[in-house]
Write a protein that holds these residues in place. Structure first.
Motif, PDB file in Angstrom:
ATOM      1  N   ALA A  54       0.829  -1.207   0.000  1.00 55.89           N
ATOM      2  CA  ALA A  54       0.000   0.000   0.000  1.00 55.89           C
ATOM      3  C   ALA A  54       0.860   1.253   0.000  1.00 55.89           C
ATOM      4  O   ALA A  54       0.563   2.232  -0.706  1.00 55.89           O
ATOM      5  CB  ALA A  54      -0.927  -0.007   1.207  1.00 55.89           C
TER       6      ALA A  54
ATOM      7  N   HIS B 261      -7.347   2.717  -5.268  1.00 58.25           N
ATOM      8  CA  HIS B 261      -7.721   2.368  -3.902  1.00 58.25           C
ATOM      9  C   HIS B 261      -7.397   3.556  -3.008  1.00 58.25           C
ATOM     10  O   HIS B 261      -6.267   4.039  -2.977  1.00 58.25           O
ATOM     11  CB  HIS B 261      -6.977   1.119  -3.440  1.00 58.25           C
ATOM     12  N   GLU B 262      -8.390   4.005  -2.275  1.00 57.08           N
ATOM     13  CA  GLU B 262      -8.243   5.231  -1.498  1.00 57.08           C
ATOM     14  C   GLU B 262      -7.532   4.980  -0.168  1.00 57.08           C
ATOM     15  O   GLU B 262      -7.980   4.176   0.655  1.00 57.08           O
ATOM     16  CB  GLU B 262      -9.629   5.837  -1.224  1.00 57.08           C
ATOM     17  N   GLU B 263      -6.387   5.651   0.011  1.00 57.64           N
ATOM     18  CA  GLU B 263      -5.610   5.613   1.251  1.00 57.64           C
ATOM     19  C   GLU B 263      -5.443   4.195   1.805  1.00 57.64           C
ATOM     20  O   GLU B 263      -5.756   3.920   2.963  1.00 57.64           O
ATOM     21  CB  GLU B 263      -6.251   6.514   2.307  1.00 57.64           C
ATOM     22  N   PRO B 264      -4.898   3.272   1.023  1.00 56.12           N
ATOM     23  CA  PRO B 264      -4.739   1.892   1.523  1.00 56.12           C
ATOM     24  C   PRO B 264      -3.726   1.777   2.653  1.00 56.12           C
ATOM     25  O   PRO B 264      -3.851   0.901   3.510  1.00 56.12           O
ATOM     26  CB  PRO B 264      -4.284   1.123   0.280  1.00 56.12           C
TER      27      PRO B 264
ATOM     28  N   ALA C  96      -3.230   3.829   5.178  1.00 57.20           N
ATOM     29  CA  ALA C  96      -3.922   4.119   6.435  1.00 57.20           C
ATOM     30  C   ALA C  96      -4.817   2.952   6.834  1.00 57.20           C
ATOM     31  O   ALA C  96      -4.922   2.604   8.020  1.00 57.20           O
ATOM     32  CB  ALA C  96      -4.744   5.394   6.294  1.00 57.20           C
ATOM     33  N   LEU C  97      -5.461   2.335   5.846  1.00 59.49           N
ATOM     34  CA  LEU C  97      -6.337   1.198   6.114  1.00 59.49           C
ATOM     35  C   LEU C  97      -5.558   0.060   6.766  1.00 59.49           C
ATOM     36  O   LEU C  97      -5.979  -0.487   7.794  1.00 59.49           O
ATOM     37  CB  LEU C  97      -6.974   0.718   4.812  1.00 59.49           C
ATOM     38  N   TYR C  98      -4.415  -0.295   6.178  1.00 60.55           N
ATOM     39  CA  TYR C  98      -3.649  -1.416   6.721  1.00 60.55           C
ATOM     40  C   TYR C  98      -2.911  -1.037   7.994  1.00 60.55           C
ATOM     41  O   TYR C  98      -2.650  -1.911   8.844  1.00 60.55           O
ATOM     42  CB  TYR C  98      -2.702  -1.983   5.660  1.00 60.55           C
TER      43      TYR C  98
ATOM     44  N   ASP D 156      -4.296   0.800  10.302  1.00 63.64           N
ATOM     45  CA  ASP D 156      -5.352   0.599  11.297  1.00 63.64           C
ATOM     46  C   ASP D 156      -5.582  -0.896  11.558  1.00 63.64           C
ATOM     47  O   ASP D 156      -5.798  -1.313  12.708  1.00 63.64           O
ATOM     48  CB  ASP D 156      -6.659   1.243  10.829  1.00 63.64           C
ATOM     49  N   LYS D 157      -5.549  -1.703  10.486  1.00 62.53           N
ATOM     50  CA  LYS D 157      -5.744  -3.143  10.665  1.00 62.53           C
ATOM     51  C   LYS D 157      -4.620  -3.759  11.497  1.00 62.53           C
ATOM     52  O   LYS D 157      -4.856  -4.647  12.323  1.00 62.53           O
ATOM     53  CB  LYS D 157      -5.832  -3.842   9.306  1.00 62.53           C
TER      54      LYS D 157
ATOM     55  N   GLY E 299      -5.939  -4.422  -3.903  1.00 61.95           N
ATOM     56  CA  GLY E 299      -6.153  -3.780  -2.612  1.00 61.95           C
ATOM     57  C   GLY E 299      -6.074  -4.759  -1.456  1.00 61.95           C
ATOM     58  O   GLY E 299      -6.113  -4.353  -0.297  1.00 61.95           O
TER      59      GLY E 299
ATOM     60  N   SER F 207      -4.670 -11.179   2.700  1.00 57.19           N
ATOM     61  CA  SER F 207      -4.845 -10.401   3.923  1.00 57.19           C
ATOM     62  C   SER F 207      -5.824 -11.021   4.919  1.00 57.19           C
ATOM     63  O   SER F 207      -6.024 -10.475   6.002  1.00 57.19           O
ATOM     64  CB  SER F 207      -5.319  -8.986   3.572  1.00 57.19           C
TER      65      SER F 207
END
Length: 407
Positions: free
Chosen positions: A256, A267-270, A272-274, A276-277, A370, A374
């Motif tokens: 990402a 893919h929007e802001e991946p 930040a997504l990962y 957080d995950k 994306g 995972s």
């Protein structure tokens, strides 16, 4: 794609690999597939990610028996089995419930037939009583003609108590993929006999029926309370799944970040997504206190006994051990920013994928979905849960009929 010279087990592994590549969240980006599959085979022997419904364990033998009753041999036998399987597909698709029908999308033109998907299971469970590895054909029919004399002496290539096919089979499949009580009882007995002391057998007990919506085997209270040696294997699988999920999330974070650095925006802001995950994963690890005292020696012994090739795969085991050490020590809590752990995961993916690594291949980076590998490992649970449910439903129908008769 064609087979030049490979065993049925090799073909099955390739088909399962292709199935994993078709699911963007279950791909083996970090090269831990041997360990994942060893866990799966220990917990649920005879299963695969390609299997859909339990009744195919009867439908496939019925297709062969129908062809064998015609006195056909060799290539003619194989061709008739092929036709029978496609007739079954057509019949099942005419029914009201098409969940799990192999060929549901492609219809009778589907390339991979049930006999390919269930071949290993039929042998593992003793439903098919003779092997046919002498032939590279994708179905069981090859080699049957050469074994006529032997099968006559041994009672045939199928288990002698195999339930009979329904009327008008294969042009019609009465009941569809639903097991009748006698079929469910028979399958349950075969699996219990062929795979004792496994989670598969334990969850076939009437009081251990799995819930329809559980996401992993350890979501089942019965699985966590299972006696030894099943219980410790379930816990090892649970902890391994939880721990390695962090490595998968970190890999996706690395992709990402590179994705965003390349100016790609589908893919929007991946990142930040990962990020957080990974934080959520770290919280779950911190709450699992048993990980700190996890003795992995017994786990490795069982895995290597199941698949000795794991012992020879030194790089994979070293990577796994280094990551598990970081998780157990608490160091992996900062995996998103820890240079050593970021390098550990990045180097592992690059060594496995080489030129196909998204961390070096810009073309593949642009096609990133994306999510690559995972999801948490659940060791074929969705397929196994469906098969267990089929057998439990069939046995429960028998009890309901008995209760109705008494009333």
């Amino acid at each position: 794609m064609s087979w030049l010279d490979s065993s049925r087990d090799d073909q099955q592994r390739i088909r399962e690999l292709l199935k994993l590549f078709s699911d963007t969240e279950s791909r083996d980006e970090l090269g831990i597939g041997q360990v994942r599959d060893a866990f799966s085979d220990l917990l649920f022997p005879g299963t695969s990610v390609l299997q859909t419904r339990a009744r195919y364990l009867l439908i496939v033998p019925w297709c062969y028996q129908e062809a064998q009753r015609r006195g056909l041999r060799s290539d003619r036998l194989a061709a008739q089995v092929d036709r029978n399987e496609r007739k079954v597909i057509a019949a099942l698709l005419r029914g009201d419930d098409t969940e799990g029908v192999i060929g549901r999308r492609a219809g009778i033109g589907v390339r991979t037939l049930p006999s390919s998907i269930y071949a290993a299971a039929l042998l593992r469970y003793g439903i098919r009583t003779g092997d046919d590895d002498a032939a590279p054909d994708r179905r069981l029919a090859s080699g049957l003609a050469e074994a006529d004399e032997l099968t006559e002496r041994s009672g045939g290539p199928w288990h002698p108590t195999l339930p009979g096919a329904p009327a008008n089979f294969p042009n019609e499949v009465e009941g569809g993929l639903r097991l009748y009580p006698d079929e469910a009882r028979w399958l349950r007995e075969r699996l219990l006999a062929a795979a004792p002391n496994t989670l598969l057998a334990y969850l076939l007990e009437p009081e251990h029926r799995p819930s329809w919506d559980s996401q992993a085997p350890w979501d089942e209270p019965a699985a966590l309370a299972a006696p030894e040696p099943i219980g410790s294997l379930v816990r090892d699988a649970q902890w391994f799944s939880l721990a390695m999920h962090g490595a998968a999330l970190l890999y996706n974070l690395l992709v990402a970040e590179r994705y965003e650095e390349a100016g790609l925006t589908e893919h929007e802001e991946p990142a930040a997504l990962y990020g957080d995950k990974l934080l959520g994963w770290s919280d779950r690890v911190a709450a699992e206190h048993s990980l700190k005292g996890w003795d992995r020696s017994g786990m490795w012994s069982r895995l290597i006994e199941q698949n000795p090739r794991i012992s020879a795969n030194v790089k994979a085991r070293l990577f796994i051990e280094r990551w598990l050490d970081a998780v157990a020590s608490g160091a992996a809590g900062d995996a998103a920013t820890d240079p050593a752990l970021r390098n550990l995961v990045g180097e592992r993916e690059r060594s496995v994928k080489k030129g196909q690594s998204r961390l070096v291949n810009d073309k593949l980076l642009r096609t990133w979905s994306g999510a690559s590998g995972s999801r948490r490992l659940v060791f074929r649970w969705s397929q196994v849960r469906r098969i267990l449910t089929d057998i439990h439903d069939g046995c429960a129908a028998d009890l309901l009929e008995a209760a109705g008769a008494r009333a």
